[in-house]
Design a protein around this motif. Sequence first.
Motif, PDB file in Angstrom:
ATOM      1  N   ASN A  85      11.845  23.676  46.828  1.00  0.00           N
ATOM      2  CA  ASN A  85      12.690  23.151  47.340  1.00  0.00           C
ATOM      3  C   ASN A  85      13.725  23.434  47.444  1.00  0.00           C
ATOM      4  O   ASN A  85      14.676  24.033  46.520  1.00  0.00           O
ATOM      5  N   ASP A  86      14.739  23.372  48.673  1.00  0.00           N
ATOM      6  CA  ASP A  86      15.952  24.113  48.484  1.00  0.00           C
ATOM      7  C   ASP A  86      17.145  23.174  49.059  1.00  0.00           C
ATOM      8  O   ASP A  86      17.030  22.947  49.861  1.00  0.00           O
ATOM      9  N   SER A  87      17.768  23.292  47.891  1.00  0.00           N
ATOM     10  CA  SER A  87      19.063  22.291  48.181  1.00  0.00           C
ATOM     11  C   SER A  87      20.292  23.053  48.864  1.00  0.00           C
ATOM     12  O   SER A  87      20.993  21.675  49.545  1.00  0.00           O
ATOM     13  N   ASN A  88      20.331  24.061  49.451  1.00  0.00           N
ATOM     14  CA  ASN A  88      21.403  24.257  50.307  1.00  0.00           C
ATOM     15  C   ASN A  88      21.224  25.004  51.783  1.00  0.00           C
ATOM     16  O   ASN A  88      22.035  26.270  52.032  1.00  0.00           O
ATOM     17  N   GLY A  89      19.909  24.632  52.157  1.00  0.00           N
ATOM     18  CA  GLY A  89      19.849  24.991  53.595  1.00  0.00           C
ATOM     19  C   GLY A  89      19.562  26.383  54.319  1.00  0.00           C
ATOM     20  O   GLY A  89      19.404  27.057  54.701  1.00  0.00           O
ATOM     21  N   ASP A  90      19.428  27.097  52.751  1.00  0.00           N
ATOM     22  CA  ASP A  90      19.356  28.966  53.599  1.00  0.00           C
ATOM     23  C   ASP A  90      17.772  28.471  53.808  1.00  0.00           C
ATOM     24  O   ASP A  90      17.749  30.512  53.713  1.00  0.00           O
ATOM     25  N   GLY A  91      17.207  28.701  52.904  1.00  0.00           N
ATOM     26  CA  GLY A  91      15.393  28.629  53.325  1.00  0.00           C
ATOM     27  C   GLY A  91      14.922  28.825  52.190  1.00  0.00           C
ATOM     28  O   GLY A  91      14.012  29.283  51.864  1.00  0.00           O
ATOM     29  N   ILE A  92      15.307  29.328  51.132  1.00  0.00           N
ATOM     30  CA  ILE A  92      15.091  29.896  50.168  1.00  0.00           C
ATOM     31  C   ILE A  92      15.099  28.546  49.109  1.00  0.00           C
ATOM     32  O   ILE A  92      16.259  28.067  48.509  1.00  0.00           O
ATOM     33  N   GLY A  93      14.318  28.040  48.307  1.00  0.00           N
ATOM     34  CA  GLY A  93      14.092  27.377  47.060  1.00  0.00           C
ATOM     35  C   GLY A  93      14.863  28.041  46.373  1.00  0.00           C
ATOM     36  O   GLY A  93      14.984  29.048  46.119  1.00  0.00           O
ATOM     37  N   ASP A  94      15.127  26.904  45.501  1.00  0.00           N
ATOM     38  CA  ASP A  94      16.872  26.874  44.353  1.00  0.00           C
ATOM     39  C   ASP A  94      16.828  26.224  43.878  1.00  0.00           C
ATOM     40  O   ASP A  94      15.697  25.271  43.761  1.00  0.00           O
ATOM     41  N   ILE A  95      17.672  26.711  42.154  1.00  0.00           N
ATOM     42  CA  ILE A  95      17.008  25.608  40.964  1.00  0.00           C
ATOM     43  C   ILE A  95      17.799  24.364  40.994  1.00  0.00           C
ATOM     44  O   ILE A  95      17.084  23.471  40.552  1.00  0.00           O
ATOM     45  N   ASP A 130      20.924  35.650  42.513  1.00  0.00           N
ATOM     46  CA  ASP A 130      21.572  34.583  43.282  1.00  0.00           C
ATOM     47  C   ASP A 130      20.904  33.511  44.799  1.00  0.00           C
ATOM     48  O   ASP A 130      21.842  32.808  44.258  1.00  0.00           O
ATOM     49  N   GLU A 131      19.959  34.261  45.336  1.00  0.00           N
ATOM     50  CA  GLU A 131      19.407  33.523  45.884  1.00  0.00           C
ATOM     51  C   GLU A 131      19.487  31.691  45.193  1.00  0.00           C
ATOM     52  O   GLU A 131      19.044  30.677  46.268  1.00  0.00           O
ATOM     53  N   PHE A 132      18.590  31.941  44.120  1.00  0.00           N
ATOM     54  CA  PHE A 132      18.161  30.468  43.264  1.00  0.00           C
ATOM     55  C   PHE A 132      19.566  29.816  42.660  1.00  0.00           C
ATOM     56  O   PHE A 132      19.085  28.951  42.494  1.00  0.00           O
TER      57      PHE A 132
HETATM   58 CA    CA Z   1      18.662  27.497  48.504  1.00  0.00          CA
END
Ligand code: CA
Length: 549
Positions: free
Chosen positions: A19-29, A72-74
């Motif tokens: 699930n991507d919380s900040n819209g960068d297209g990568i799932g994160d913590i 960083d991405e997470f």
């Molecule tokens: Ca993200």
Amino acid sequence: MKQWWKEAVVYQIYPRSFNDSNGDGIGDIQGITEKMSYLAELGIDVIWLSPVYDSPNDDNGYDIRDYRAIMDEFGTMQDFDAMLEEAHRYGIKIMMDLVVNHSSDEHQWFIESRSSKESLYRDYYIWKKGKDGQPPTNWGAFFGGSAWQYDEASDEYYLHLFSKKQPDLNWESETLRREVYDLMTYWLDKGVDGFRMDVINMISKDPSYPDGQTQGTGYGDGTPFFFNGPRIHEFMQEMNREVLSKYDTITVGEMPGVSVEEAKLYTGEDRNELNMVFHFEHVDVGNGSFGKWNPTDWKLTELKTIFSRWQEGLEEEGWNSLYWSNHDQPRAISRFGNDSPEYRVRSGKMLATLLHLLKGTPYIYQGEEFGMTNVAFDSIDQYRDIETLNAYRDYTSKGLLTHDEIFRGIHERGRDNSRTPVQWSNEAHGGFTTGTPWIEVNPNYVDINAEAARKDPESLFHYYRQLIALRKANPLVVYGKYELLLPEDEAVYAFTRSFEGETWLVLCNFSGDTQQRDLPYDVKERVIGNMEPIEPFTLRPYEAQVYKL
Ligand code: CA
Ligand code: TEU
């Protein structure tokens, strides 16, 4: 300590696709934290978190650059701490992914090690002279090519069983082992609850480094000299003594090539090594001459033989893990069930019934709980997995498989099948991101998504909740003795579980045809099933029934 991990259900999160919380297209913590209530509703007890450590992502985090920092991405360590706190608030434990057979080649240890033969870190990795201008052995790496990478500066090769950016750590070095135990302690002191250990049975190599019978070209055809090596149990017992025994943990070792007999040594109660292991026998059924890249048909009796060998083999000693899928395997329904619109949910419930009524700790892979399926991208450019991209390049360029042949393998067994983003809703990109996802979402997200499943009382999601609740309410499900019935039957998988005088009968029809079986049992009541039962024992296509006898 109470063996709570025998009664737990584990849910695997592959963060990049969750699930991507900040819209960068990568799932994160933070995206995980946002979904903690969803996981609590499902009823799982433990999250196995695929690697979130700092990494250049050559192998999506299975190449660690800093074991004590968050990628960083997470997100940040604060995000991690908030997620851990939220999980514990729901009574959910966190199992980290421990990748210590190898690190990233960008890890400081490797940069030092490669800098000079005199470096204090030289023996943190496996460096060897070549033979007559050739690598030290003829082993093939899992991601293709030789398992050895030449280093001009020192005129030596370093070992990498996976990609060349994943140099193998040298467990013969006690100093290196101490480093690993220290990093494990760091995370356990932060409050995490255990580890899934990546290819942990590869950490002890045969010190003679013998050649294999044939030149390994990679993708798992390599020699077995790196499985279950001579010091593996010494290392596991040392790790347990130095770290794990000091905490109340859950541990599972990922062990390609492990046998039941070896698993007894890893998971036996008095062995003080691990709680359980992941074997690969069932996920390798139907492998062709090039393994998963040209898959063939498999028979239900193969699956029964494998599951029964492990159920019976670890009945008295050790403990089983139970899984259909993970981030390396295709989607369960596509692999073992029937992902057609007519039978997707029913066969998903049948597969879930089988797995969750076996003896052991069940693992649910993200999206399995509402029936995500394989994806069939048209172009190789839509794929992301290093293993798939390398195999496509190597097998087609060497003329071993045509484009169409290997594309069948990629569609049926490629790892990206399980790495397309979790489909949360029928919004754009399945509600996974408001940006552009790092890998495309399976186009069937419009119909197959968590939101629709949660609203439908007959969905696979609610059926998984019922299975998990059944396990919590009935010790028979956890501790009952397994007995296989109809061993030769190629359509129906039938077995019983018995505990303290009670016996349940589990019937799963793996076929698309109605099956009628006469069994010498009187039914007291139907415990759970994926359809309203008709007279016992008639099973419609993909029907599953559990009866109390
Ligand atoms: Ca993200
Ligand atoms: O996988 C180990 C492993 O054997 C996989 O390569 C698997 O057998 C193969 O992909 C199936 O075709 C672990 C991790 O789960 C995997 O994601 C990593 O790529 C690998 O180790 C290296 O860390």
